[in-house]
Design a protein around this motif. Structure first.
Motif, short mmCIF file in Angstrom:
data_model
loop_
_atom_site.label_atom_id
_atom_site.label_comp_id
_atom_site.label_asym_id
_atom_site.label_seq_id
_atom_site.Cartn_x
_atom_site.Cartn_y
_atom_site.Cartn_z
N ASP A 1 0.86 -1.18 0.00
CA ASP A 1 0.00 0.00 0.00
C ASP A 1 0.89 1.23 0.00
O ASP A 1 1.50 1.58 1.02
N ILE A 2 0.99 1.89 -1.15
CA ILE A 2 1.87 3.05 -1.30
C ILE A 2 1.54 4.13 -0.28
O ILE A 2 2.43 4.70 0.36
N ASP A 3 0.26 4.41 -0.10
CA ASP A 3 -0.14 5.47 0.82
C ASP A 3 0.20 5.11 2.26
O ASP A 3 0.60 5.98 3.05
N ALA A 4 0.05 3.84 2.62
CA ALA A 4 0.37 3.42 3.99
C ALA A 4 1.87 3.56 4.25
O ALA A 4 2.28 3.98 5.34
N VAL A 5 2.68 3.20 3.27
CA VAL A 5 4.13 3.38 3.43
C VAL A 5 4.46 4.86 3.56
O VAL A 5 5.27 5.26 4.40
N THR A 6 3.84 5.69 2.73
CA THR A 6 4.09 7.13 2.80
C THR A 6 3.77 7.66 4.19
O THR A 6 4.56 8.41 4.78
N ARG A 7 2.63 7.27 4.73
CA ARG A 7 2.25 7.74 6.06
C ARG A 7 3.23 7.25 7.12
O ARG A 7 3.56 8.00 8.06
N ALA A 8 3.71 6.03 6.98
CA ALA A 8 4.66 5.49 7.96
C ALA A 8 5.97 6.27 7.94
O ALA A 8 6.53 6.60 9.00
N ILE A 9 6.47 6.57 6.74
CA ILE A 9 7.73 7.32 6.65
C ILE A 9 7.54 8.74 7.17
O ILE A 9 8.40 9.28 7.89
N GLU A 10 6.43 9.36 6.82
CA GLU A 10 6.15 10.71 7.33
C GLU A 10 6.10 10.71 8.85
O GLU A 10 6.59 11.65 9.50
N ALA A 11 5.50 9.68 9.44
CA ALA A 11 5.40 9.61 10.89
C ALA A 11 6.77 9.51 11.53
O ALA A 11 7.05 10.16 12.55
N VAL A 12 7.65 8.70 10.95
CA VAL A 12 9.01 8.60 11.48
C VAL A 12 9.73 9.94 11.32
O VAL A 12 10.44 10.39 12.22
N GLY A 13 9.53 10.58 10.20
CA GLY A 13 10.15 11.89 10.00
C GLY A 13 9.70 12.92 11.01
O GLY A 13 10.49 13.71 11.52
N ARG A 14 8.43 12.87 11.32
CA ARG A 14 7.86 13.83 12.26
C ARG A 14 8.18 13.48 13.71
O ARG A 14 8.65 14.33 14.49
N ASP A 15 7.96 12.23 14.09
CA ASP A 15 8.01 11.85 15.50
C ASP A 15 9.39 11.45 15.99
O ASP A 15 9.66 11.54 17.20
N VAL A 16 10.26 11.03 15.08
CA VAL A 16 11.60 10.59 15.48
C VAL A 16 12.65 11.60 15.04
O VAL A 16 13.46 12.05 15.84
N VAL A 17 12.63 11.97 13.75
CA VAL A 17 13.71 12.81 13.21
C VAL A 17 13.49 14.28 13.53
O VAL A 17 14.34 14.93 14.15
N LEU A 18 12.38 14.82 13.11
CA LEU A 18 12.16 16.27 13.29
C LEU A 18 12.08 16.65 14.76
O LEU A 18 12.47 17.76 15.14
N ARG A 19 11.60 15.75 15.58
CA ARG A 19 11.50 16.04 17.02
C ARG A 19 12.87 16.33 17.64
O ARG A 19 12.98 17.09 18.60
N ARG A 20 13.93 15.73 17.07
CA ARG A 20 15.27 15.93 17.60
C ARG A 20 16.11 16.91 16.79
O ARG A 20 17.27 17.16 17.12
N PHE A 21 15.53 17.46 15.73
CA PHE A 21 16.27 18.40 14.88
C PHE A 21 16.63 19.65 15.68
O PHE A 21 15.79 20.25 16.32
N ARG A 22 17.91 20.00 15.65
CA ARG A 22 18.48 21.13 16.39
C ARG A 22 18.35 20.95 17.90
O ARG A 22 18.38 21.92 18.65
N GLN A 23 18.23 19.70 18.33
CA GLN A 23 18.14 19.40 19.76
C GLN A 23 19.22 18.41 20.20
O GLN A 23 19.14 17.87 21.30
N LEU A 24 20.21 18.14 19.35
CA LEU A 24 21.22 17.14 19.67
C LEU A 24 22.28 17.68 20.61
O LEU A 24 22.70 18.83 20.51
N GLY A 25 22.74 16.81 21.50
CA GLY A 25 23.89 17.12 22.34
C GLY A 25 25.12 16.41 21.81
O GLY A 25 25.04 15.57 20.92
N GLU A 26 26.28 16.72 22.37
CA GLU A 26 27.53 16.10 21.91
C GLU A 26 27.47 14.58 22.02
O GLU A 26 28.00 13.86 21.16
N ALA A 27 26.83 14.08 23.04
CA ALA A 27 26.76 12.63 23.24
C ALA A 27 25.88 11.93 22.21
O ALA A 27 25.93 10.71 22.09
N ASP A 28 25.10 12.71 21.47
CA ASP A 28 24.20 12.13 20.48
C ASP A 28 24.85 11.94 19.11
O ASP A 28 24.23 11.39 18.20
#
Length: 278
Positions: free
Chosen positions: A13-40
């Motif tokens: 399901d192309i749309d389901a995959v799209t939603r899954a990747i968007e969710a990871v981008g939003r909830d995992v990646v973008l949430r930490r954007f410009r929030q990293l410490g040296e240990a990260d």
């Protein structure tokens, strides 16, 4: 929907995959954007790339994508950039004809780590060595590119076509970091003065989509890691562009390192090839 002829995977399901990747981008990646410490942030021991790096977010995003994609296609295997770094043997999955996801959890990690928005998530579904579907999500720019083999490419749900022409000098980039020294010197000598140099982002997700959107005419690569090229190559070609080796053969996820031109049109690719063969 993209049909996959395999006992393991019947439909994706192309749309389901799209939603899954968007969710990871939003909830995992973008949430930490410009929030990293040296240990990260860690140095990543990559041959020929002494300043390579990985962040805790790369690993978290890859794990989240593996879980979500596994739910959507339980029979498909997965090659992730971070997994392959520790286990290069997983690349052998590409030699098999069964379905395999290829995942780059954060393309442009150095940009992401320094707070630069030129990064993206790239995912492709490869069957029998050919990309059947592809996704590029640019979380910080809120852009989503999707393509299905034979069905065109889409930006944020709207069909997109690579520009056929433009005024002014040809604009592009030669990614020379991983070229053998003799080849690099020969390439630079042959192309000097023939094009207007574009900015180098160090991020395939940004560079391919710049060609697709008319911000550049071409990019030339040498190193062809599948997570860097499988997804964007399908998206660009489905939009009418070309991704071809110096000898004119089309790129595939099984391609080995060699001069490869990602151009907005057949004409641009032929022009760049003529420079290289001069």
């Amino acid at each position: 929907m993209v049909s996959v002829h395999s006992q393991a995977v019947n439909e994706i399901d192309i749309d389901a995959v799209t939603r899954a990747i968007e969710a990871v981008g939003r909830d995992v990646v973008l949430r930490r954007f410009r929030q990293l410490g040296e240990a990260d942030i860690e140095t990543k021991l990559t041959p020929g790339y002494p300043d390579d790096m990985v962040t805790v977010v790369d690993r978290e995003a890859e794990a989240a994508l593996a879980e979500r994609l596994g739910e959507l296609a339980p029979g498909a295997r997965l090659i992730g950039e971070e997994l392959a770094h520790g286990r290069p043997d997983v690349l052998a999955l590409l030699d098999d004809d069964r379905p395999v996801w290829i995942v780059d959890p954060i393309d442009g990690t150095k940009n992401f780590a320094r707070g630069d928005d030129r990064f993206g998530i790239m995912v492709s579904l490869v069957v029998a060595g050919e990309a059947r579907a592809a996704w590029i999500v640019l979380p910080a720019r809120d852009r989503v590119f999707v393509a299905e083999s034979g069905s065109g490419a889409y930006l944020d749900g709207t069909r997109i076509h690579a520009p056929s022409g433009g005024g002014g000098p040809v604009r592009g980039t030669f990614s020379i970091r991983f070229m053998p020294e003799a080849l690099r010197d020969a390439v630079l000598a042959r192309v000097q003065g023939r094009f207007a140099a574009g900015p180098f982002s160090g991020c395939s997700a940004i560079e391919y989509t710049a060609v697709l959107q008319g911000d550049a005419d071409f990019v030339v690569y040498y190193r062809l890691l599948p997570w860097d090229h499988a997804a964007p190559a399908l998206i660009l070609t489905e939009a009418g562009g070309r991704v071809e080796h110096r000898d004119g053969r089309p790129y595939t996820p099984r391609s080995t390192n060699q001069l490869t031109i990602a151009g907005r049109s057949a004409g641009v690719s032929a022009l760049v090839r003529s420079w290289l063969d001069a």
